[in-house]
Design a protein around this motif. Structure first.
Motif, short mmCIF file in Angstrom:
data_model
loop_
_atom_site.label_atom_id
_atom_site.label_comp_id
_atom_site.label_asym_id
_atom_site.label_seq_id
_atom_site.Cartn_x
_atom_site.Cartn_y
_atom_site.Cartn_z
N CYS A 77 -9.78 -6.06 3.35
CA CYS A 77 -10.30 -4.69 3.30
C CYS A 77 -11.81 -4.76 3.14
O CYS A 77 -12.33 -5.56 2.37
CB CYS A 77 -9.68 -3.93 2.14
N LYS A 101 -8.41 3.52 0.37
CA LYS A 101 -8.72 2.78 1.59
C LYS A 101 -7.46 2.24 2.25
O LYS A 101 -6.39 2.21 1.64
CB LYS A 101 -9.64 1.59 1.26
N THR A 102 -7.60 1.79 3.49
CA THR A 102 -6.52 1.10 4.19
C THR A 102 -6.74 -0.40 4.06
O THR A 102 -7.83 -0.91 4.32
CB THR A 102 -6.46 1.50 5.67
N TYR A 104 -5.24 -4.27 5.00
CA TYR A 104 -4.41 -5.00 5.95
C TYR A 104 -3.87 -6.25 5.27
O TYR A 104 -4.64 -7.06 4.74
CB TYR A 104 -5.21 -5.35 7.21
N ALA A 127 -0.36 -2.55 7.65
CA ALA A 127 -1.47 -1.69 7.22
C ALA A 127 -0.97 -0.78 6.10
O ALA A 127 0.02 -0.07 6.27
CB ALA A 127 -1.97 -0.86 8.40
N THR A 129 -2.15 2.17 3.42
CA THR A 129 -3.14 3.13 2.96
C THR A 129 -2.87 3.43 1.50
O THR A 129 -1.78 3.88 1.14
CB THR A 129 -3.10 4.42 3.80
N HIS A 167 0.84 5.31 2.50
CA HIS A 167 1.45 5.10 3.82
C HIS A 167 1.50 3.60 4.13
O HIS A 167 0.58 2.87 3.78
CB HIS A 167 0.62 5.82 4.89
#
Length: 196
Positions: A77, A101-102, A104, A127, A129, A167
């Motif tokens: 990130c 933030k997203t 990975y 991913a 979130t 998410h």
């Protein structure tokens, strides 16, 4: 040559062992001896895959007729790799950084057939979130989920970390926990290992 009957998980992580136990197949867990330091100019997926393979290969001499599973996960990130914080203070800083933030998560799995010197490799991308979190929420989470310090990104998704996540986008829900089971099953079937 027939498929090796010994299956070895190159990990002492109880999270990965619990994941593999869900397949109801016999396996041994062994501690890999491998330096997990990221290399300069290495991408997060490259780090995860190199470490997964290195862990599996580190046990090859001890298990010359086996299928060895190696796995590793790196979170990424804001142009930086995030490993396991290992302390509550570092976990707090990490979660504050990730708030809103997203992230990975690159989860790599390899299956090494030491008898045939054949290897299968895969890196799964998830991913995630994160919700916007207050310092109080982060501290309460860490107080209730002490194992989070042993998870990449400090978010233990299979536990209370669910509260931190807004998410998830993934092709394998197991990958976020650390072991991409869908692809591992493909590898085991390709090697003729009896699963059902």
């Amino acid at each position: 040559m027939s498929c090796p009957s010994t299956l070895v998980l190159a990990s002492t992580s109880r999270f990965r062992q619990q994941q593999l136990e869900r397949l109801n197949i016999p396996f041994q867990a062994a501690k890999p001896i491998f330096d997990e330091t990221p290399l300069a100019h290495e991408t997060a997926p490259q780090t995860a895959l190199r470490l997964a393979e290195g862990k599996a290969r580190s046990l090859a001499a001890d298990y010359p007729n086996a299928l060895i599973i190696g796995a590793d996960q790196v979170a990424f990130c804001g142009n930086q790799q995030l490993g396991k914080p290992l302390t509550t203070d570092k976990a707090q800083q990490m979660l504050s950084f990730l708030s809103g933030k997203t992230v990975y998560f690159y989860s790599s799995v390899v299956l090494l057939n030491t008898a045939a010197n054949r290897i299968h490799r895969h890196t799964d991308t998830t991913a995630v979130t994160m919700r916007t979190l207050s310092e109080n929420q982060i501290m309460r989470y860490l107080a209730q989920e002490p194992d989070a310090v042993h998870c990449a990104g400090a978010a233990k998704s299979e536990g209370l970390g669910t509260l931190l996540i807004e998410h998830i986008n993934s092709t394998d829900p197991n990958a976020l926990i650390g072991l991409p089971l869908f692809r591992l099953i493909d590898f085991l079937l390709a090697e003729g290992f009896p699963l059902l």
